[in-house]
Design a protein around this motif. Structure first.
Motif, mmCIF file in Angstrom:
data_model
loop_
_atom_site.group_PDB
_atom_site.id
_atom_site.type_symbol
_atom_site.label_atom_id
_atom_site.label_comp_id
_atom_site.label_asym_id
_atom_site.label_seq_id
_atom_site.Cartn_x
_atom_site.Cartn_y
_atom_site.Cartn_z
ATOM 1 N N GLN A 6 -52.746 70.345 -17.915
ATOM 2 C CA GLN A 6 -53.726 70.038 -17.124
ATOM 3 C C GLN A 6 -53.882 71.181 -16.494
ATOM 4 O O GLN A 6 -53.560 71.322 -16.015
ATOM 5 C CB GLN A 6 -52.857 68.672 -16.654
ATOM 6 C CG GLN A 6 -53.897 67.855 -15.590
ATOM 7 C CD GLN A 6 -55.426 67.317 -16.028
ATOM 8 O OE1 GLN A 6 -56.018 68.032 -17.047
ATOM 9 N NE2 GLN A 6 -55.800 66.702 -15.327
ATOM 10 N N SER A 9 -59.882 69.539 -12.096
ATOM 11 C CA SER A 9 -60.503 68.005 -12.921
ATOM 12 C C SER A 9 -61.787 68.791 -13.830
ATOM 13 O O SER A 9 -62.753 68.379 -14.275
ATOM 14 C CB SER A 9 -61.151 66.937 -12.120
ATOM 15 O OG SER A 9 -61.777 67.626 -10.805
ATOM 16 N N ASP A 41 -55.582 63.244 -20.923
ATOM 17 C CA ASP A 41 -56.187 62.048 -20.935
ATOM 18 C C ASP A 41 -56.132 61.169 -20.106
ATOM 19 O O ASP A 41 -55.266 60.447 -19.910
ATOM 20 C CB ASP A 41 -56.923 62.077 -22.639
ATOM 21 C CG ASP A 41 -58.315 60.830 -22.549
ATOM 22 O OD1 ASP A 41 -58.164 59.840 -21.619
ATOM 23 O OD2 ASP A 41 -58.940 60.919 -23.071
ATOM 24 N N HIS A 42 -57.153 61.305 -19.126
ATOM 25 C CA HIS A 42 -57.089 59.741 -18.040
ATOM 26 C C HIS A 42 -56.673 58.799 -18.500
ATOM 27 O O HIS A 42 -55.502 57.792 -17.744
ATOM 28 C CB HIS A 42 -57.455 60.326 -16.344
ATOM 29 C CG HIS A 42 -57.597 61.441 -15.931
ATOM 30 N ND1 HIS A 42 -56.480 61.208 -14.796
ATOM 31 C CD2 HIS A 42 -57.960 62.869 -16.347
ATOM 32 C CE1 HIS A 42 -56.908 62.526 -14.268
ATOM 33 N NE2 HIS A 42 -57.196 63.132 -15.086
ATOM 34 N N ASN A 43 -57.289 58.393 -19.454
ATOM 35 C CA ASN A 43 -57.315 57.107 -20.093
ATOM 36 C C ASN A 43 -56.092 56.550 -21.420
ATOM 37 O O ASN A 43 -56.021 55.597 -21.162
ATOM 38 C CB ASN A 43 -58.758 57.291 -21.058
ATOM 39 C CG ASN A 43 -60.370 57.252 -20.138
ATOM 40 O OD1 ASN A 43 -59.419 56.365 -18.886
ATOM 41 N ND2 ASN A 43 -61.109 57.658 -20.554
ATOM 42 N N THR A 44 -55.787 57.520 -21.978
ATOM 43 C CA THR A 44 -54.465 57.875 -23.407
ATOM 44 C C THR A 44 -53.280 57.992 -22.501
ATOM 45 O O THR A 44 -52.311 57.582 -23.709
ATOM 46 C CB THR A 44 -55.603 57.576 -24.423
ATOM 47 O OG1 THR A 44 -55.220 59.312 -24.498
ATOM 48 C CG2 THR A 44 -56.812 57.295 -24.595
ATOM 49 N N THR A 45 -53.415 58.795 -22.592
ATOM 50 C CA THR A 45 -51.905 59.669 -22.604
ATOM 51 C C THR A 45 -51.012 59.272 -21.209
ATOM 52 O O THR A 45 -51.157 58.646 -20.315
ATOM 53 C CB THR A 45 -52.256 61.777 -21.211
ATOM 54 O OG1 THR A 45 -52.966 61.843 -22.123
ATOM 55 C CG2 THR A 45 -50.901 62.006 -21.474
ATOM 56 N N ASP A 46 -49.597 58.668 -22.153
ATOM 57 C CA ASP A 46 -48.335 58.588 -21.246
ATOM 58 C C ASP A 46 -47.722 59.937 -20.721
ATOM 59 O O ASP A 46 -47.396 60.449 -21.898
ATOM 60 C CB ASP A 46 -47.759 57.762 -23.010
ATOM 61 C CG ASP A 46 -46.394 56.446 -22.243
ATOM 62 O OD1 ASP A 46 -46.756 57.337 -20.731
ATOM 63 O OD2 ASP A 46 -45.490 56.261 -23.040
#
Length: 336
Positions: A6, A9, A41-46
């Motif tokens: 990461q 942003s 990915d803010h939407n999918t990463t665990d």
């Protein structure tokens, strides 16, 4: 071993691209070494599905992400990428231990404390973080940025700018820290061609326009604007430069310097930059970035010298991606 990368942003929007290039190169070479690397990915990463969260840049915006990973028991590695300036500000704000407001520097210190390992690119960066953020030395390790062999590209691209003449190359965004204006003032009335690759960032257009105005109607100074990292023009510019000039006041590392070094250019570098601590760069010509006469005289001197045929070999031995990636893999393993 699963590693999650990461960056800050807007790192992928930054045309000067240092962090973006570093992360992409790191991921590519780690994958070639058999390491599983993904980008956050803010939407999918665990995050809990990963062994290590590797953050690039000590940035307060990472505070919540690092806190969450810390609570989940995921190991955290930070590549700090800290500019070695204003240490007194850090000391001042961190001394206000009873202040009720969580300051930028408090958040950065908290991030550092939650990390399991902190990677700095130079010994000076390591010492700066240890001193001003009061981080235990055992958590800090020095691993430089990497470089790989560059294929030489002919003059057909850069010759459209300078013809068949030798030239000086400067690469980077335009701002006061990068110090292009002093270079222009020092060399504007010389007969040596200077090629500037790069342009202004969000708040740098005023400085860029001042540089353009200072060099107005001077046929030896060429502004190329932003050039894509994969462009043959950029590769041609590196491959054929006689001198690479790196006049910044501050840099965390300076990947463009290594790119020029492996291309064979004579190197002229601000004397205070931390990358000069590495043995393979000890023979660089060093300048005072505030002294126009020093810049001019040493650039002209470097321009008159033959290229060092052994420079590329020395640089690749110390900064090869293979060596850099091996050091990262060993660090990840030590945490697990």
């Amino acid at each position: 071993m699963r590693i999650l990368f990461q960056g800050y942003s807007t790192y992928a929007q930054n045309k000067s691209g240092g962090v973006q290039v570093r992360m992409k190169q790191m991921a590519y070479h780690l994958r070639n070494a058999g390491v599983d690397v993904d980008f956050f990915d803010h939407n999918t990463t665990d995050i809990s599905q990963y062994d290590v969260l590797h953050i690039f840049s000590l940035n307060a915006e990472h505070y919540n992400l690092v806190s969450y990973a810390h609570r989940k028991g995921v190991k955290i590695v930070l590549s700090s990428i800290v500019t070695l300036a204003d240490g007194w500000k850090i000391d001042l704000f961190l001394s206000l231990v009873h202040h009720p407001v969580l300051t930028l520097y408090n958040m950065q210190q908290s991030i550092l404390n939650m990390c399991d390992a902190v990677i700095t690119e130079t010994p000076k960066e390591r010492d700066f973080i240890r001193k001003h953020y009061r981080i235990v030395p055992s958590k800090l390790t020095v691993i430089p940025n990497g470089i790989e062999p560059q294929a030489n590209v002919g003059r057909e691209y850069i010759s459209s700018i300078v013809g068949d003449k030798d030239y000086i190359l400067c690469v980077g965004r335009f701002d006061q820290n990068k110090n292009q204006l002093n270079v222009i003032k020092a060399m504007v009335d010389s007969d040596i061609d200077i090629v500037f690759i790069g342009g202004p960032v969000t708040d740098g257009d005023k400085y860029y326009q001042k540089c353009l105005a200072t060099a107005k109607d001077k046929r030896n100074i060429h502004f190329m604007g932003w050039v894509d990292n994969s462009s043959p023009l950029l590769k041609s510019a590196y491959s054929n430069a006689k001198v690479f000039l790196f006049p910044s006041y501050h840099e965390t590392f300076g990947l463009v310097l290594l790119e020029a070094a492996v291309a064979g250019a004579n190197l002229v570098v601000s004397k205070s930059l931390p990358i000069l601590d590495f043995p393979s760069l000890k023979d660089c010509t060093r300048i005072n970035p505030d002294d126009l006469y020093d810049i001019r005289n040493k650039v002209i001197d470097a321009f008159g010298k033959d290229k060092d045929v052994n420079q590329k070999k020395r640089i690749l031995k110390e900064f090869s991606w293979k060596e850099v990636v091996n050091q990262h893999v060993e660090l990840y393993k030590s945490l697990l």
